[in-house]
Write a protein that holds these residues in place. Structure first.
Motif, short mmCIF file in Angstrom:
data_model
loop_
_atom_site.label_atom_id
_atom_site.label_comp_id
_atom_site.label_asym_id
_atom_site.label_seq_id
_atom_site.Cartn_x
_atom_site.Cartn_y
_atom_site.Cartn_z
N GLN A 1 0.84 -1.21 0.00
CA GLN A 1 0.00 0.00 0.00
C GLN A 1 0.87 1.26 0.00
N GLY A 2 2.00 1.21 0.75
CA GLY A 2 2.93 2.34 0.79
C GLY A 2 3.45 2.65 -0.61
N LEU A 3 3.86 1.62 -1.32
CA LEU A 3 4.39 1.80 -2.68
C LEU A 3 3.28 2.27 -3.61
N ALA A 4 2.11 1.69 -3.47
CA ALA A 4 0.98 2.04 -4.33
C ALA A 4 0.65 3.52 -4.16
N GLU A 5 0.57 3.95 -2.94
CA GLU A 5 0.19 5.34 -2.66
C GLU A 5 1.20 6.31 -3.26
N ALA A 6 2.48 5.99 -3.09
CA ALA A 6 3.52 6.86 -3.64
C ALA A 6 3.43 6.94 -5.16
N HIS A 7 2.89 5.89 -5.77
CA HIS A 7 2.80 5.83 -7.22
C HIS A 7 1.46 6.36 -7.75
N GLY A 8 0.53 6.58 -6.84
CA GLY A 8 -0.81 6.98 -7.26
C GLY A 8 -1.64 5.81 -7.75
N ALA A 9 -1.33 4.61 -7.22
CA ALA A 9 -2.10 3.42 -7.59
C ALA A 9 -2.90 2.93 -6.39
N LEU A 10 -3.84 2.02 -6.66
CA LEU A 10 -4.69 1.46 -5.60
C LEU A 10 -4.43 -0.04 -5.48
N VAL A 11 -4.75 -0.58 -4.31
CA VAL A 11 -4.52 -2.01 -4.07
C VAL A 11 -5.85 -2.75 -4.04
N VAL A 12 -5.96 -3.78 -4.87
CA VAL A 12 -7.10 -4.71 -4.84
C VAL A 12 -6.49 -6.06 -4.55
N ASP A 13 -6.71 -6.62 -3.35
CA ASP A 13 -6.04 -7.90 -3.06
C ASP A 13 -6.90 -9.09 -3.44
N ASP A 14 -6.22 -10.07 -4.03
CA ASP A 14 -6.86 -11.33 -4.40
C ASP A 14 -6.74 -12.25 -3.20
N ALA A 15 -7.84 -12.34 -2.45
CA ALA A 15 -7.85 -13.14 -1.21
C ALA A 15 -8.62 -14.44 -1.41
N CYS A 16 -8.61 -14.94 -2.63
CA CYS A 16 -9.36 -16.17 -2.93
C CYS A 16 -8.85 -17.36 -2.10
N HIS A 17 -7.61 -17.26 -1.57
CA HIS A 17 -7.09 -18.32 -0.71
C HIS A 17 -7.15 -17.93 0.76
N ALA A 18 -7.55 -16.72 1.06
CA ALA A 18 -7.16 -16.16 2.35
C ALA A 18 -8.31 -15.72 3.25
N LEU A 19 -9.49 -16.32 3.08
CA LEU A 19 -10.59 -15.99 3.98
C LEU A 19 -10.19 -16.37 5.40
N GLY A 20 -10.21 -15.40 6.30
CA GLY A 20 -9.85 -15.68 7.70
C GLY A 20 -8.40 -15.38 8.03
N ALA A 21 -7.61 -14.96 7.04
CA ALA A 21 -6.18 -14.68 7.31
C ALA A 21 -6.00 -13.30 7.94
N ARG A 22 -4.89 -13.14 8.66
CA ARG A 22 -4.56 -11.86 9.29
C ARG A 22 -3.06 -11.61 9.12
N TYR A 23 -2.66 -10.34 9.29
CA TYR A 23 -1.24 -10.02 9.21
C TYR A 23 -0.93 -8.86 10.13
N ARG A 24 0.34 -8.66 10.42
CA ARG A 24 0.75 -7.54 11.28
C ARG A 24 1.52 -6.54 10.44
N TYR A 25 1.30 -5.29 10.74
CA TYR A 25 2.07 -4.23 10.10
C TYR A 25 2.27 -3.12 11.11
#
Ligand SMILES: *Cc1c(COP(=O)(O)O)cnc(C)c1O
Length: 393
Positions: free
Chosen positions: A134-158
């Motif tokens: 997201q940091g890179l996307a924002e700097a570039h003026g792009a947006l993030v659409v994540d493909d979570a077709c494998h990841a229902l219920g997943a979590r991450y730390r940032y």
């Protein structure tokens, strides 16, 4: 499918609705609760979900997306459906996830800022580094659409905080699939989650022919001379599709979502067992699981191992066939998308263009992973694999 799944479907068949009935709303509400997203929009497949996301982002000719070369075709194809072009950023072969360095390089090379959307893929259920992306996307003026077709219920730390896939502030839209191989199996089915009301509304319109039932443009047609709404009236303001989910599928989804937490817990226990067995049986790392980023809660849609087939003197097809003879089904996720004839023809790619993806692809094998699997099954899988690999010389 449990008896309650079957009963849920039977209830719909006996009701007044086959599609667009009450189960759609219930499914969307449950999915929003589970992911923590403000809005969930159900649709007919994960592929439709990704296509709808590209439409809602207003992507089209002259635009580009970046995705991972190691994914199912649909993560890339969705851009082509709207006339946009696809770029790939290489992965990290040890994790199977898009490499931040490679992504940075692709973005840097995009001097004309054609890249509008980044589509990270949470391969096997392990979240990609969404915060950094997201940091890179924002700097570039792009947006993030994540493909979570494998990841229902997943979590991450940032940066010390935990985020749930589907409600992440690091993505505008998240796409899910409910194809039979996924965590929740509706036959066919998909959904999108977002925290934006405006985007959710766009997704709903594109899902059903671009039809609008309020906020009309042709007011003169919409309203009678007495200024009441004409009861038959609808208006198509955009070119949409029929990407609706049926009520039958939604009922199956509602019933299965009740088991999601149980299923995630089982998958975690099984993955832990696999990890332990691999350390014991292959202490030199000849067969090793994908590396995990710290603080990640993997949804373990798949359990992928990397096998040094060359070192064992066997090719993957032989190993898969011998496992199959022993009653053990395995699969390869995925053939790098850039090597598909369509993408090679369109962009002139040759093998070697994405060396980490190639290196991952040479070694990857997905072992059995589903909630009904037992620890004993895991042991038999690893022991059989060891026997096959080590008796090859
Ligand atoms: C399954 C899948 C899709 C497509 O979902 P369908 O419901 O089969 O259309 C897209 N991306 C990934 C990563 C998938 O695994």
């Amino acid at each position: 499918m449990t008896e309650s799944d079957i009963a849920a479907v039977r209830d719909v068949l006996k009701s007044d609705w086959l599609t667009q009935g009450p189960n759609i709303g219930t499914f969307e509400k449950k999915l929003a609760e589970l992911t923590g997203a403000k809005y969930a929009v159900a649709c007919s497949s994960g592929t439709a979900a990704l296509h709808l996301a590209m439409l809602a982002m207003d992507l089209g000719h002259g635009d580009e997306i970046v995705t991972s070369p190691v994914t199912f075709l649909a993560s890339a194809n969705c851009a082509r459906y709207v006339g946009a072009e696809v770029r790939f950023a290489d992965i990290n072969a040890a994790t199977g996830l898009i490499s931040i360095k490679a992504l940075e390089k692709v973005l840097r090379s995009d001097k004309k800022k054609k890249i509008k959307v980044i589509v990270p893929v949470h391969l096997g259920g392990q979240p990609a580094a969404l915060g950094e992306i997201q940091g890179l996307a924002e700097a570039h003026g792009a947006l993030v659409v994540d493909d979570a077709c494998h990841a229902l219920g997943a979590r991450y730390r940032y940066r010390g905080r935990e985020y749930r896939i589907g409600a992440s502030p690091h993505a505008v839209i998240t796409a899910f699939s409910f194809h039979p191989v996924k965590h929740v199996a509706m036959g066919e089915g998909g959904a999108l989650t977002t925290n934006s009301h405006e985007i959710a509304e766009k997704l709903r319109h594109f899902r059903s022919h671009g039809i609008q039932k309020d906020a009309f443009i042709n007011d003169g047609m919409a309203f009678s001379p007495e200024n009441t709404l004409n009861p038959w009236y609808y208006e198509m303001q955009e070119l949409g599709y029929n990407y609706r989910l049926t009520d039958i599928q939604a009922a199956l989804g509602v019933s299965q979502l009740k088991r999601l937490n149980y299923s995630l817990k089982k998958r975690h226990d099984l993955a832990e067992k696999y990890h332990r067995l691999l350390r014991e049986r292959f202490p030199d790392g000849g067969v090793r699981p994908l590396e995990a980023a710290p603080g990640v809660y993997n949804a373990f849609h798949l359990f992928i191992v990397l096998i040094d087939f060359i070192k064992f003197g066997l090719n993957r097809a032989e190993v898969m066939n011998r496992l199959r003879s022993a009653g053990i089904g395995t699969q390869v996720h995925y053939i790098p998308v850039y090597l598909q004839p369509y993408y090679r023809r369109r962009y002139g790619y040759n093998p070697g263009a994405f060396p980490e993806a190639d290196s991952y692809y040479e070694k990857a094998l997905s072992l059995p992973m589903y909630p009904q699997l037992t620890f004993k099954d895991c042991q038999r899988v690893i022991d059989t694999l060891k026997k096959i690999l080590e008796n090859s010389h």
